[in-house]
Write an enzyme that holds these catalytic residues in place. Structure first.
Site, PDB file in Angstrom:
ATOM      1  CG  HIS A   1      30.528 -20.661  -9.750  1.00  0.00           C
ATOM      2  ND1 HIS A   1      30.175 -21.954 -10.060  1.00  0.00           N
ATOM      3  CD2 HIS A   1      29.361 -19.952  -9.745  1.00  0.00           C
ATOM      4  CE1 HIS A   1      28.868 -22.031 -10.248  1.00  0.00           C
ATOM      5  NE2 HIS A   1      28.341 -20.836 -10.059  1.00  0.00           N
TER       6      HIS A   1
ATOM      7  CB  SER B   1      25.455 -22.176  -8.656  1.00  0.00           C
ATOM      8  OG  SER B   1      25.511 -21.965 -10.039  1.00  0.00           O
TER       9      SER B   1
ATOM     10  CG  ASP C   1      32.314 -24.589 -10.038  1.00  0.00           C
ATOM     11  OD1 ASP C   1      32.979 -23.881  -9.253  1.00  0.00           O
ATOM     12  OD2 ASP C   1      31.177 -24.284 -10.446  1.00  0.00           O
TER      13      ASP C   1
END
Length: 451
Positions: free
Chosen positions: A182, A296, A212
Site C-alpha cells: 500500500h 509502514s 501487503d
C-alpha cells in the site's frame, strides 16, 4: 506511508574491624594471669619468648640476625626492577586492548554462577543478565543503515499519499528493498532515501498477491542490508524493535516493545483497490512497539538485529496495537526477486478458518486443529473457487485439511504459511477429514490471482 487503522545518599562501606576493647594489665607479658604461668629462662640466660601472642599485643623484640653488607641496596634494586616490569606490562596490556577495540565495548553485567554439579545441571536464567539498553543500541546500530524512506510520487511529481512517505528495508546489498504494497501501489515514481542521506530512484519489481508486501529495486551495490531472522521461533513477550520514518520527517526513528501476540488476523481497507474493498491479512505479529504513519514497510527486528517482520498496520481506535507481516511469509517473494523472477504465490482456491480447541468446543467439531473450508461470513462467496486447484482436486465445503505433505496444519503451522514453502505448479498431498472419514487427495498448486 500511513499505517492503516484496522477494524545514599551514598554511605561508606561498612568496616568489618571489631571495636576496640579494654586491655588487661596482664597482657603486656604475653602470658597468663600470674608470674607463675611464665616459663623458665633459656639456657643462654635470655628471657623466654612465646611461640604465639594474643591479637593486639605488641611483638616481642628480637635481636635481628646479622645480614651481609649491602643487603638493603640489593633489595631496593630488586624492588625497582619489579616495579618497572609491572608498569611495562600494564602499559602493554592497555595498548593491546585499545588497539583491539576492547575498551570501546559496552559493559555487560553478569551475576555469579551458582554451584552446579553433574551432567543434568541447569543454568539459572538469572545467572547472566544482559543490560537491555545495550542490546537495543547494538541492534539499532546494525539495522538502521538498511532502513530507507520511500516517497511515492505521481506523474507530475506530487506525493500520492496524504502522509507523504513510507519506509522500506534493504535485504540484499544489490539494492533489493522490501516494503508494503500500500506504500507504492499508486505511485508512478519512487524516491528512496538511505539513512546516510543518499537518494535513489526506485522501481517497483512486483506486488504481492497474498500479503501487503512489495519489492522495490534501486540501482546500487554494496549497500547495507539487514540479516533475516526466523519469525517461526518468536515467543510472545520477547523484545521487539521497530525502525522507520514516522510522518516522513523523523527518519530512522526507533521504538521498542514486545511481541504481544502471534497469528493475528485483521481486515483493512485496501488502498490499492479502486472499489474500496476490504483486504484480509492473516498470521500477523502483534506488537506494542509504537508504529505511526510513515512506519509502514519499516523493520521490526529482535535484539540480535535480525529482521522478524515488516510493519504494516495499526489499530486506529487503540494505542499500542500494531501489526507486522512475519518475515517467513515475506521470504519467498524476496528470494524470487533476487533470482529475477516475477512475484507469485501458490494458490489452492479456498476460504478457510484455522481451527483451535476453543472453536472446536464452540462448534462441536471432531478436531481442534486443521483448516476448515467454509464460506466467509463477511462476503458472499463460495467456500471453493470454481475451476480452482482445490475444485479440481475435489475439495468441498466442510472438509478439514489436517496435513499438507505430512505437515500438521495448526496454529503453529497455518495453511497459508505452509503453502509459502511451495511454488506454483508444485504438487502436494492433502489429508482431509470429511465427515468422520480421513481421505487423501493430490493437488497441483496454481498461481494466486491478483484479486
Amino acid at each position: 506511508m500511513a499505517d492503516r487503522p484496522s477494524t545514599d545518599h551514598k554511605g561508606q562501606p561498612a568496616s568489618y574491624s571489631p571495636p576496640p576493647q579494654h586491655r588487661p594489665s596482664w597482657i603486656g607479658s604475653g602470658w597468663g594471669e600470674s608470674p607463675a604461668d611464665a616459663p623458665s629462662p633459656r639456657q643462654d640466660g635470655s628471657p623466654p619468648r612465646p611461640d604465639a601472642q594474643w591479637p593486639g599485643s605488641p611483638p616481642t623484640p628480637e635481636t635481628p640476625a646479622p645480614q651481609p653488607a649491602g643487603w638493603s641496596r640489593a633489595g631496593l634494586g630488586l624492588l625497582s626492577v619489579a616495579l618497572v616490569a609491572a608498569l611495562a606490562a600494564s602499559v602493554g596490556t592497555y595498548v593491546l586492548l585499545l588497539a583491539g577495540g576492547q575498551l570501546d565495548r559496552q559493559v555487560v553485567i553478569a551475576e555469579p554462577l551458582g554451584q552446579q554439579t553433574g551432567t543434568d545441571a541447569k543454568v539459572d536464567p538469572d545467572i547472566v543478565r544482559i543490560v537491555e539498553q545495550n542490546a537495543v543500541t547494538e541492534a539499532v546500530d546494525e539495522v538502521s543503515p538498511a532502513v530507507v524512506t520511500i516517497t511515492p510520487q505521481g506523474r507530475d511529481g506530487s506525493i500520492v499519499l496524504a502522509e507523504g512517505v513510507g519506509s522500506g528495508v534493504i535485504y540484499d546489498p544489490d539494492g533489493w528493498v522490501v516494503t508494503n504494497r500500500h506504500v507504492v501501489c499508486n505511485a508512478d515514481t519512487l524516491s528512496v532515501q538511505l539513512a546516510d542521506g543518499q537518494n535513489y530512484r526506485g522501481e517497483i519489481h512486483g506486488l504481492d498477491t497474498l500479503t501487503d508486501l512489495a519489492i522495490v529495486k534501486i540501482d546500487g551495490s554494496g549497500l547495507p542490508a539487514v540479516d533475516l531472522g526466523n519469525s517461526g521461533t518468536l515467543k510472545v513477550g520477547q523484545n521487539a524493535i521497530a525502525i522507520g520514518s514516522p510522518l516522513g520527517t523523523f527518519t530512522n526513528s526507533v521504538t521498542t516493545g514486545v511481541v504481544s501476540a502471534l497469528g493475528r488476523h485483521i481486515d483493512v481497507n485496501d488502498v490499492c483497490s479502486r472499489n474500496g474493498r476490504v483486504e484480509a491479512l492473516r498470521n500477523l505479529i502483534q506488537t506494542d512497539a509504537a508504529i505511526n504513519p510513515g512506519n509502514s514497510g519499516g523493520a521490526l527486528v529482535d535484539t540480535d538485529g535480525a529482521l522478524i517482520g515488516i510493519n504494516t498496520a495499526i489499530a486506529g481506535d487503540a494505542q499500542g496495537i500494531g501489526f507486522a507481516i512475519p518475515v517467513n511469509l515475506a521470504r519467498p517473494i524476496m528470494q524470487q526477486a533476487i533470482e529475477g523472477e516475477s512475484l507469485s504465490r501458490p494458490w489452492m482456491g479456498v476460504y478457510y478458518t484455522t481451527l483451535t480447541p476453543v472453536i472446536q468446543d464452540q462448534r462441536g467439531l471432531l478436531l481442534g486443529y486443521g483448516a476448515l473450508i467454509e464460506r466467509p461470513q463477511a462476503i458472499g462467496a463460495d467456500a471453493v473457487f470454481s475451476g480452482s486447484p482445490a475444485d479440481i482436486a475435489g475439495l468441498r465445503a466442510g472438509d478439514i485439511i489436517t496435513h499438507v505433505d505430512a505437515i500438521k496444519v495448526d496454529g503453529d503451522n497455518p495453511l497459508d504459511e505452509i503453502l509459502t514453502q511451495y511454488r506454483p505448479r508444485d504438487s502436494i498431498e492433502l489429508r482431509v477429514l470429511r465427515g468422520e472419514q480421513l481421505v487423501d487427495l493430490g493437488l497441483t498448486l496454481g498461481t494466486r490471482p491478483p484479486n
